[in-house]
Design a protein around this motif. Structure first.
Motif, short mmCIF file in Angstrom:
data_model
loop_
_atom_site.label_atom_id
_atom_site.label_comp_id
_atom_site.label_asym_id
_atom_site.label_seq_id
_atom_site.Cartn_x
_atom_site.Cartn_y
_atom_site.Cartn_z
N PRO A 88 0.81 -1.23 0.00
CA PRO A 88 0.00 0.00 0.00
C PRO A 88 0.84 1.28 0.00
CG PRO A 88 -0.88 -1.59 1.56
CD PRO A 88 0.44 -2.12 1.12
N TYR A 89 1.94 1.27 0.76
CA TYR A 89 2.82 2.45 0.80
C TYR A 89 3.41 2.73 -0.58
CZ TYR A 89 6.73 5.47 2.17
OH TYR A 89 7.63 6.52 2.28
N GLN A 90 3.87 1.68 -1.25
CA GLN A 90 4.48 1.88 -2.56
C GLN A 90 3.43 2.23 -3.61
OE1 GLN A 90 7.15 -1.41 -3.37
NE2 GLN A 90 8.42 -0.92 -1.60
N TYR A 91 2.21 1.75 -3.43
CA TYR A 91 1.12 2.18 -4.32
C TYR A 91 0.95 3.70 -4.22
CZ TYR A 91 -3.62 2.65 -6.23
OH TYR A 91 -4.71 3.03 -6.96
N LYS A 92 0.96 4.20 -2.99
CA LYS A 92 0.84 5.65 -2.80
C LYS A 92 2.06 6.37 -3.37
CE LYS A 92 -1.94 5.34 1.44
NZ LYS A 92 -1.94 5.60 2.90
N HIS A 120 1.98 6.77 -7.03
CA HIS A 120 0.91 7.73 -7.35
C HIS A 120 1.19 9.13 -6.79
CE1 HIS A 120 -1.40 4.08 -8.32
NE2 HIS A 120 -2.22 4.87 -8.98
N ASP A 121 2.37 9.34 -6.21
CA ASP A 121 2.78 10.64 -5.66
C ASP A 121 1.85 11.13 -4.57
OD1 ASP A 121 4.89 10.73 -7.54
OD2 ASP A 121 3.54 11.53 -9.06
N ARG A 122 1.49 10.22 -3.66
CA ARG A 122 0.56 10.57 -2.58
C ARG A 122 1.22 10.57 -1.21
NH1 ARG A 122 -4.42 6.71 -4.70
NH2 ARG A 122 -4.74 7.77 -6.71
N ILE A 123 2.56 10.62 -1.18
CA ILE A 123 3.27 10.68 0.09
C ILE A 123 4.03 12.00 0.13
CG2 ILE A 123 4.97 9.56 1.59
CD1 ILE A 123 4.34 6.94 0.18
N LYS A 177 9.02 12.60 -5.18
CA LYS A 177 7.98 12.23 -6.13
C LYS A 177 8.48 11.17 -7.11
CE LYS A 177 4.59 15.92 -6.18
NZ LYS A 177 3.75 16.77 -7.06
N LYS A 206 8.57 1.28 6.00
CA LYS A 206 8.30 2.58 5.39
C LYS A 206 9.55 3.35 4.97
CE LYS A 206 3.90 3.24 7.81
NZ LYS A 206 3.12 4.10 8.73
#
Length: 665
Positions: A50-54, A57-60, A65, A393
């Protein structure tokens, strides 16, 4: 020996049809249930994926980025903008999908599958009508396909997406991504080869070779095997394609530093069957060696097999760190020369150790010899696990064996970090860790002829096809802290076959009993495996006790950096000193030869680890009076308690010094 001569009289024409080539069970047939490894499997599934999915998608917000998904959206015509990120950014998406495929094989998850399907739809939409798929060239330089194979990773990205396609097809039976990559592979096959009007080239960063073998095995299409073989056979042939390509580009480079790397950087300096040393970029090398071993197995190419063994011996015998890390030089992320293994300057990329595991696993199937499993285990427990924080993480790209945080600010050590990072602009390592740990079940067992080999001791349940018999093994193991293993055998009906148990290189003696009766192991060992052949019945139980002493490890005296030093190992784990336990200035510590060392499990430390405690001596600067040098005299020292922790667990507390090696008195 050259060509298709059999390996030692063994015909290796087909990995499925020929029982003399080891077969790895399908991932869905091995379920891990281990106090140690289950934590990592769940961590990858619930946190890392899930972390790598984000991240892609540049959501962290706090992480660098990625732009990976955005590039696919632009290439598919769903968004406007410019390509951003590294030229090989597509591979981050591929490795995420591959990790998802492995995770779904182990534990179905409809929500995760839905997310993956959406990403696959996007990948498919970005494919060009002729089958080409690469967001950089589609968006930025559509007229320059295949003009810079040395640097621009077109075939590398294709290979990673092929691996993802096979993993996802194995997990779900869905063909969409598999069909996309078959179409791309067919297009690549029309571009490269010996024929008229084709490019007589090969990739600068090897990956597609091993991916094409997977695609061949998934589809049965021999063209993919032959294309992989072509890329291997063509590499290093004169005239050198990558040099000619560079000349055609007017000697321009995509990455300015590449002009100084030399042709051996991409292992293209001579034909692969003639290569004597593990050289060049470490990740490229081991990806290529893994493919060479696969092709040797598929085609019976004895010359290729001999090259694999020769390169393995050089790599594992002269160019590998104690932690299973490889690639000692930051310049070019590469091998340097025999026995050049500096601790504080090591590059030791996480991806390189993962590639080493790929190579070791393939050599193990070619020849069940414990030397390959020993290295696989060493790299897995130490460098690969150290590449990710305990919470999943943060990640290390570089895995040194000695760190002084202040030194990391200076040019020659800027590649070394004292703390893991949330993400990277060049983010090959985090998704590589995820895909390896998600597929861990593939590395525990293999089958060859009438023998089931147990390579790793990890709690698991496996359903294995052995000839006409379906054999279920239930393994319980408390490694790496404990030393006991039990394996219950359920063949369905009585059957005669062998179980081969690896005696690890860290285990001086292994005590085995069958149904409570102690087994005499003399004469049963073959290439490091204790083989037990008998008529097995449902419920038969094999109990193993592996001696697990604390071992003082020394490096060959030809390794200049570690002369006069020792490192501690217990079981598969290499240990280190960390400032959090021992204060700074770790180089002042000296371990007496007669120091008593004690293993102690700490359930409340670093997720539960066994530490090693003892008494050392610390050199004192109190009588130096501020001098930099003075005549030699008896060194003043004070006795001090020291604590060693597993190397994989370092840098999960406060930022500070770390050292694997310690001076010995």
């Amino acid at each position: 020996m050259t060509g298709r001569e059999p390996l030692g009289g063994i015909s290796l024409t087909n990995h499925l049809a020929n029982p003399r080539y080891g077969v790895t069970p399908a991932l869905k047939d091995v379920r891990i249930d281990s106090p140690f490894w289950s934590r990592y499997i769940q961590l990858v599934k619930n946190t890392v994926i899930p972390y790598q999915y984000k991240a892609i998608h540049d959501r962290i917000p706090e992480a660098e980025k990625s732009f990976a998904i955005q590039n696919f959206r632009i290439a598919a015509g769903l968004a406007e903008g410019e390509f951003q990120g590294m030229v090989f950014q597509d591979s981050d998406v591929a490795k995420w999908l591959e990790a998802v495929g492995y995770s779904l094989q182990a534990v179905p998850d409809s929500e995760l599958e839905k997310l993956a399907d959406e990403v696959i739809d996007l990948v498919a939409a970005a494919q060009q009508p002729d089958g080409y798929l690469n967001t950089y060239f589609t968006i930025k330089e559509p007229d320059k396909r295949w003009t810079n194979l040395a640097e621009c990773h077109e075939l590398y990205c294709a290979g990673h997406m092929m691996e993802a396609a096979v993993a996802y097809f194995d997990a779900t039976g869905k063909r969409k991504l598999l069909d996309v990559m078959c179409k791309f592979a067919d297009y690549i096959d029309s571009v490269f080869g010996k024929g008229e009007g084709r490019l007589h080239g090969y990739d600068g960063h090897q990956e597609i070779e091993l991916a094409l073998i997977k695609l061949y095995r998934a589809t049965g299409n021999d063209r993919y095997l032959q294309l992989s073989k072509y890329f291997i056979d063509e590499r290093g042939q004169s005239p050198l394609y990558l040099t000619e390509e560079w000349e055609r580009r007017g000697r321009k480079t995509f990455f300015p530093e590449m002009k100084d790397f030399g042709v051996d950087y991409a292992q293209a300096h001579e034909p692969v069957r003639q290569q004597q040393h593990a050289t060049g970029h470490a990740v490229r090398a081991v990806y290529m060696y893994a493919a060479m071993a696969d092709i040797a197995a598929e085609t019976g190419d004895a010359g290729l097999y001999e090259a694999c063994k020769r390169l393995w011996d050089n790599l594992a015998g002269k160019r590998m760190y104690l932690t299973g890390a490889i690639g000692s030089q930051a310049f070019g992320e590469r091998f340097s020369f025999d026995y050049d293994l500096p601790s504080d300057l090591a590059y030791a990329e996480t991806c390189a150790s993962i590639g080493l595991i790929f190579f070791a696993e393939r050599m193990l199937r070619l020849e069940p010899n414990s030397q390959y499993a020993d290295v696989l285990e060493r790299a897995l427990y130490n460098t690969v696990l150290a590449g990710m924080s305990l919470d999943g993480k943060k990640f290390f790209y570089v895995n040194p064996l000695e760190v002084v945080p202040e030194a990391c600010d200076y040019h020659n050590k800027q590649h070394v970090k004292a703390e893991r990072q949330g993400w990277f602009g060049c983010a090959c390592c985090p998704p590589n860790v995820a895909r390896l740990l998600s597929s861990l079940g593939k590395y525990i067992y293999s089958i060859r002829e009438n023998t089931i080999f147990v390579h790793l001791y990890a709690g698991s349940e496996a359903d294995l096809k052995l000839g006409a018999h379906n054999v279920r093994l239930v393994q319980e193991a408390d490694l790496p802290s404990g030393n006991k293993v039990s394996v219950q055998v359920y063949p369905g009906e009585e059957a005669v076959f062998s179980l081969g148990f690896r005696q690890p290189d860290w285990c001086p003696a292994m005590h085995i009993s069958v149904n409570g009766e102690l087994l005499l192991t003399e004469g049963r060992s073959e290439n490091g495996y204790i083989r037990i052949e008998r008529t097995w019945k449902n419920g038969d139980a094999v109990e193993l006790e592996l001696e697990m002493p604390i071992i003082r490890m020394k490096a060959n005296p030809l390794v200049r950096e570690t002369i006069g030093k020792v490192a501690l190992q217990r079981g598969p784990l290499v240990y280190c000193l960390e400032e959090a336990d021992n204060g700074n200035l770790l180089h002042e510590l000296v371990l007496p030869g007669n120091a008593q060392l004690q293993a102690d499990f700490q359930s409340d430390l670093l997720g539960g680890v066994t530490v090693i405690r003892g008494l050392a001596e610390r050199a004192s600067a109190s009588d130096w009076n501020g001098k930099l040098y003075k005549p030699a005299a008896a060194e003043t020292s004070v006795e001090e308690k020291v604590t060693f922790i597993p190397y994989y667990a370092w840098a999960n507390r406060a930022c500070g010094e770390m050292s694997v090696w310690i001076r010995e008195k």
